[in-house]
Design an enzyme around this catalytic site. Structure first.
Site, PDB file in Angstrom:
ATOM      1  N   ASN A 222      12.057  -8.113 -34.029  1.00 46.69           N
ATOM      2  CA  ASN A 222      11.811  -7.785 -32.620  1.00 46.69           C
ATOM      3  C   ASN A 222      12.568  -6.496 -32.323  1.00 46.69           C
ATOM      4  O   ASN A 222      13.297  -6.001 -33.180  1.00 46.69           O
ATOM      5  CB  ASN A 222      12.296  -8.940 -31.730  1.00 46.69           C
ATOM      6  CG  ASN A 222      13.766  -9.219 -31.944  1.00 46.69           C
ATOM      7  OD1 ASN A 222      14.636  -8.466 -31.517  1.00 46.69           O
ATOM      8  ND2 ASN A 222      14.066 -10.296 -32.653  1.00 46.69           N
ATOM      9  N   LYS A 301       4.965  -5.397 -53.170  1.00 48.22           N
ATOM     10  CA  LYS A 301       4.292  -5.002 -51.930  1.00 48.22           C
ATOM     11  C   LYS A 301       2.898  -5.633 -51.915  1.00 48.22           C
ATOM     12  O   LYS A 301       2.142  -5.498 -52.886  1.00 48.22           O
ATOM     13  CB  LYS A 301       4.206  -3.474 -51.883  1.00 48.22           C
ATOM     14  CG  LYS A 301       3.733  -2.971 -50.567  1.00 48.22           C
ATOM     15  CD  LYS A 301       3.738  -1.465 -50.507  1.00 48.22           C
ATOM     16  CE  LYS A 301       2.932  -1.032 -49.306  1.00 48.22           C
ATOM     17  NZ  LYS A 301       2.167   0.176 -49.542  1.00 48.22           N
ATOM     18  N   PRO A 316      16.848 -21.758 -38.976  1.00 51.04           N
ATOM     19  CA  PRO A 316      17.828 -22.601 -38.288  1.00 51.04           C
ATOM     20  C   PRO A 316      18.136 -22.018 -36.902  1.00 51.04           C
ATOM     21  O   PRO A 316      18.054 -20.810 -36.700  1.00 51.04           O
ATOM     22  CB  PRO A 316      19.069 -22.516 -39.188  1.00 51.04           C
ATOM     23  CG  PRO A 316      18.872 -21.312 -40.033  1.00 51.04           C
ATOM     24  CD  PRO A 316      17.393 -21.102 -40.164  1.00 51.04           C
ATOM     25  N   PHE A 334      22.438 -16.801 -24.576  1.00 49.27           N
ATOM     26  CA  PHE A 334      21.590 -15.961 -23.723  1.00 49.27           C
ATOM     27  C   PHE A 334      20.195 -16.575 -23.691  1.00 49.27           C
ATOM     28  O   PHE A 334      19.776 -17.184 -24.671  1.00 49.27           O
ATOM     29  CB  PHE A 334      21.508 -14.536 -24.288  1.00 49.27           C
ATOM     30  CG  PHE A 334      22.605 -13.648 -23.785  1.00 49.27           C
ATOM     31  CD1 PHE A 334      23.895 -13.802 -24.263  1.00 49.27           C
ATOM     32  CD2 PHE A 334      22.355 -12.670 -22.834  1.00 49.27           C
ATOM     33  CE1 PHE A 334      24.927 -13.003 -23.791  1.00 49.27           C
ATOM     34  CE2 PHE A 334      23.380 -11.864 -22.351  1.00 49.27           C
ATOM     35  CZ  PHE A 334      24.663 -12.029 -22.825  1.00 49.27           C
ATOM     36  N   LYS A 348      18.447 -25.255 -22.181  1.00 44.22           N
ATOM     37  CA  LYS A 348      19.085 -24.708 -23.397  1.00 44.22           C
ATOM     38  C   LYS A 348      20.601 -24.929 -23.377  1.00 44.22           C
ATOM     39  O   LYS A 348      21.213 -25.189 -24.413  1.00 44.22           O
ATOM     40  CB  LYS A 348      18.768 -23.213 -23.549  1.00 44.22           C
ATOM     41  CG  LYS A 348      17.339 -22.959 -23.988  1.00 44.22           C
ATOM     42  CD  LYS A 348      16.984 -21.481 -24.061  1.00 44.22           C
ATOM     43  CE  LYS A 348      15.477 -21.352 -24.266  1.00 44.22           C
ATOM     44  NZ  LYS A 348      14.980 -19.988 -24.165  1.00 44.22           N
ATOM     45  N   LYS A 352      21.993 -27.061 -26.463  1.00 38.48           N
ATOM     46  CA  LYS A 352      22.821 -26.363 -27.443  1.00 38.48           C
ATOM     47  C   LYS A 352      24.318 -26.585 -27.183  1.00 38.48           C
ATOM     48  O   LYS A 352      25.150 -25.945 -27.808  1.00 38.48           O
ATOM     49  CB  LYS A 352      22.460 -24.874 -27.457  1.00 38.48           C
ATOM     50  CG  LYS A 352      20.960 -24.639 -27.722  1.00 38.48           C
ATOM     51  CD  LYS A 352      20.609 -23.221 -28.080  1.00 38.48           C
ATOM     52  CE  LYS A 352      19.095 -23.070 -28.203  1.00 38.48           C
ATOM     53  NZ  LYS A 352      18.687 -21.857 -28.907  1.00 38.48           N
TER      54      LYS A 352
END
Ligand code: CTP
Length: 406
Positions: A222, A301, A316, A334, A348, A352
């Site tokens: 990302n 490749k 994980p 976050f 969350k 968590k």
């Protein structure tokens, strides 16, 4: 560094963050070729909003005349007592920070000995606040045992020595002795101006994007820049913490004076984070982690062909694992959400086992403003700042308060 050139810490419209607004900095200048760099440093301090008074040794004025510093600081330049017989007392009382850059080995040695043989060294004797020395010298001179002993003495007394850098020196030798870059010097000034609620605390921060390779040249990832994580690291250091960063790929500039460990995949990040977790007091998981990885990574490749189907398997969840292993660490996550921001963030937080989650709406991506919420089990606080650095400072200050209250 991040304060110059790359616009990352400038507000929209090019206006700089006034990180040093109104702060009173006494800039001491001693005689060496690096004096010309003090001109740029002064310019930077003024752009950041600082009030600067310049104090030069007589020899340094032969490199760059006082008029340059007078014009850029907007204040008369002090070289001797001709402008004020009590200049050493008045300047020492006025300054919030006393920075000497460049500082010759001669001046730092005189300071170590407590000598006052010119206005600059006498002002050091009359000054009680934070003293920052940025030496610049030929490598052999800098490494001279007498100089090193003096530096040790100064550090033991609490003087900050901003280590010179390695590079090509004016004497045409390569080595250690180059005046520290403006970014590092400014960061030390900011460090010296902040209270230290996190003194003695170890803060672990993850940031950037992890990459999952499909073949030797292609990957899933990302476009996280790492700017928020690096800003959190900078500000945690300003607040006195010992900071370690575990970073994936980033485009933002690394924070000065902070240990940065580089990793590639989510699995690598998990391994490095677990290694540092036990010792940490505060852990901030800011990384944009790749949630999935290719089940098979090709060693060669992959050729184009007509179509390609990739089978992905789950990575994980690092933060969830930290939540399971938590033994008193203050754990912060976050959450970037496009809908049901607070509801998802709270879910969350619980799943968590976090102490705090920073919830950001997706519109903060690429925006010059930064806003979000600090979500805990029993409270929500909103915040909004004009830059990620200001948000990071606010978040670190709140983390420090909440952690110390426990
Ligand atoms: N996180 C993590 N490991 C993962 C995924 C996320 O440690 N494999 C951390 C992130 O660094 C962040 C927090 O978990 O601090 C929330 O990440 P986010 O991507 O918003 O949540 P997910 O748990 O992945 O849930 P979803 O993508 O479904 O919203």
């Amino acid at each position: 560094m991040g304060l110059r050139g790359d616009n990352k810490e400038e507000k929209a419209g090019g206006e700089r963050l006034k990180l040093l607004e109104g702060r009173r900095i006494l800039l001491g200048i001693t005689g060496g070729i690096a004096v010309y760099k003090a001109v740029l440093l002064l310019r930077e301090l003024r752009k950041l909003g600082a009030q600067v008074r310049v104090l030069m040794t007589p020899f340094s004025t032969q490199f760059v005349g006082g008029l340059t510093f007078e014009t850029l600081s907007g204040n008369k330049v002090f070289v001797d007592w001709s402008k004020d017989p009590l200049a050493h007392i008045n300047l020492a009382r006025w300054a919030e920070v006393f920075l000497i850059a460049p500082c010759t080995v001669n001046t730092l040695s005189k300071i170590a000995l407590g000598m006052g043989d010119n206005l600059l060294t006498t002002t050091v004797l009359a000054y009680k606040g934070p003293l920052l020395l940025a030496p610049a010298a030929n490598t052999v001179m800098y490494k001279n045992p007498a100089v090193q002993e003096n530096l040790k003495k100064l550090r033991e007394r609490g003087t900050v020595v901003i280590e010179p850098e390695f590079g090509l020196l004016a004497c045409e030798e390569e080595g250690e002795g180059k005046l520290a870059g403006e970014g590092r010097i400014v960061d030390w000034i900011l460090w010296s101006l902040h209270p230290k609620p996190l003194e003695g605390k170890k803060v672990l921060i993850t940031c950037g994007a992890t990459r999952e390779y499909i073949d030797p040249v292609r990957f899933i990832s990302n476009d996280s820049s790492g700017e928020m994580g690096f800003s959190l690291a900078r500000t945690a250091r300003w607040l006195g913490a010992e900071v370690k960063v575990i970073a994936g790929f980033t485009t933002a500039e690394e924070p000065p004076e902070v240990e940065v460990i580089r990793v590639v995949s989510t699995e690598d990040m998990l391994k490095e984070t677990l290694k540092a977790f036990e010792e940490a007091d505060i852990v901030v998981m800011n990384a944009a982690v790749a949630d999935f990885r290719p089940k098979i990574r090709s060693d060669r490749k992959i050729k184009k062909g007509k179509a390609l189907t990739l089978e992905l398997e789950k990575n994980p969840d690092i933060l969830e694992e930290l939540g399971r292993r938590k033994r008193g660490q203050f754990l912060v996550g976050f959450a970037l959400e496009s809908e049901n921001l607070l509801q998802n963030a709270r879910e969350k937080l619980r799943r968590k086992n976090l102490d705090l989650i920073v919830a950001n709406p997706v519109d903060v991506m690429g925006s010059s403003h930064h806003r979000g919420y600090l979500v805990r089990e029993d409270s929500v606080e909103d915040f909004e700042f004009e830059s990620k650095l200001e948000s990071a400072l606010h978040i670190m200050n709140r983390i420090a308060e909440l952690h110390l209250k426990r």
